[in-house]
Design a protein around this motif. Structure first.
Motif, PDB file in Angstrom:
ATOM      1  N   TRP A  19       0.836  -1.209   0.000  1.00 30.22           N
ATOM      2  CA  TRP A  19       0.000   0.000   0.000  1.00 30.22           C
ATOM      3  C   TRP A  19       0.872   1.261   0.000  1.00 30.22           C
ATOM      4  O   TRP A  19       0.640   2.199  -0.764  1.00 30.22           O
ATOM      5  CB  TRP A  19      -0.927  -0.023   1.208  1.00 30.22           C
ATOM      6  N   PHE A  20       1.908   1.287   0.872  1.00 33.33           N
ATOM      7  CA  PHE A  20       2.791   2.457   0.924  1.00 33.33           C
ATOM      8  C   PHE A  20       3.563   2.637  -0.383  1.00 33.33           C
ATOM      9  O   PHE A  20       3.755   3.763  -0.857  1.00 33.33           O
ATOM     10  CB  PHE A  20       3.764   2.359   2.106  1.00 33.33           C
ATOM     11  N   ALA A  22       2.579   1.771  -3.367  1.00 34.12           N
ATOM     12  CA  ALA A  22       1.634   2.271  -4.368  1.00 34.12           C
ATOM     13  C   ALA A  22       1.368   3.763  -4.171  1.00 34.12           C
ATOM     14  O   ALA A  22       1.301   4.525  -5.139  1.00 34.12           O
ATOM     15  CB  ALA A  22       0.332   1.482  -4.307  1.00 34.12           C
ATOM     16  N   ARG A  23       1.228   4.188  -2.931  1.00 32.17           N
ATOM     17  CA  ARG A  23       1.010   5.618  -2.650  1.00 32.17           C
ATOM     18  C   ARG A  23       2.211   6.439  -3.101  1.00 32.17           C
ATOM     19  O   ARG A  23       2.070   7.500  -3.690  1.00 32.17           O
ATOM     20  CB  ARG A  23       0.765   5.855  -1.163  1.00 32.17           C
ATOM     21  N   ARG A  24       3.384   5.937  -2.796  1.00 31.05           N
ATOM     22  CA  ARG A  24       4.600   6.664  -3.144  1.00 31.05           C
ATOM     23  C   ARG A  24       4.740   6.769  -4.661  1.00 31.05           C
ATOM     24  O   ARG A  24       5.121   7.801  -5.194  1.00 31.05           O
ATOM     25  CB  ARG A  24       5.804   5.958  -2.545  1.00 31.05           C
ATOM     26  N   SER A  25       4.439   5.692  -5.353  1.00 25.37           N
ATOM     27  CA  SER A  25       4.522   5.685  -6.807  1.00 25.37           C
ATOM     28  C   SER A  25       3.518   6.670  -7.409  1.00 25.37           C
ATOM     29  O   SER A  25       3.840   7.402  -8.360  1.00 25.37           O
ATOM     30  CB  SER A  25       4.255   4.283  -7.333  1.00 25.37           C
ATOM     31  N   GLY A  26       2.312   6.694  -6.869  1.00 21.07           N
ATOM     32  CA  GLY A  26       1.296   7.628  -7.355  1.00 21.07           C
ATOM     33  C   GLY A  26       1.679   9.072  -7.106  1.00 21.07           C
ATOM     34  O   GLY A  26       1.468   9.946  -7.948  1.00 21.07           O
ATOM     35  N   ALA A  27       2.272   9.345  -5.941  1.00 19.03           N
ATOM     36  CA  ALA A  27       2.696  10.706  -5.623  1.00 19.03           C
ATOM     37  C   ALA A  27       3.818  11.145  -6.560  1.00 19.03           C
ATOM     38  O   ALA A  27       3.850  12.293  -7.018  1.00 19.03           O
ATOM     39  CB  ALA A  27       3.143  10.793  -4.166  1.00 19.03           C
ATOM     40  N   LYS A  28       4.730  10.230  -6.861  1.00 19.01           N
ATOM     41  CA  LYS A  28       5.825  10.560  -7.764  1.00 19.01           C
ATOM     42  C   LYS A  28       5.290  10.859  -9.154  1.00 19.01           C
ATOM     43  O   LYS A  28       5.729  11.817  -9.807  1.00 19.01           O
ATOM     44  CB  LYS A  28       6.821   9.409  -7.821  1.00 19.01           C
TER      45      LYS A  28
END
Length: 75
Positions: A19-20, A22-28
């Motif tokens: 989950w973390f 995926a969030r980091r990838s989306g933010a990038k």
């Protein structure tokens, strides 16, 4: 019983990690998109500046008229 708890803990930590990530990838991806849009905007602005039709800079009257025609609602 301990095997069950350790398995559940491993699954929970694995899920949290995914989950973390995926969030980091989306933010990038979002940051990269904003940066690309800003770069395109700056490029367009720079092209407008470079392609502007200016009167000769030594003619004050022509410059004044150019400024008036550029923003007719001011002064």
């Amino acid at each position: 019983m301990i095997d069950l708890l350790s398995t559940l803990l491993a699954l929970l930590l694995g899920g949290a990690g995914i989950w973390f990530a995926a969030r980091r990838s989306g933010a990038k991806a979002a940051r990269e998109k904003v940066a690309a849009e800003a770069e395109a905007s700056q490029r367009k602005t720079r092209e407008r500046i470079e392609n502007a039709d200016l009167p000769p800079l030594d003619d004050a009257g022509a410059m004044r008229e150019w400024l008036r025609s550029r923003s007719p609602g001011k002064r």
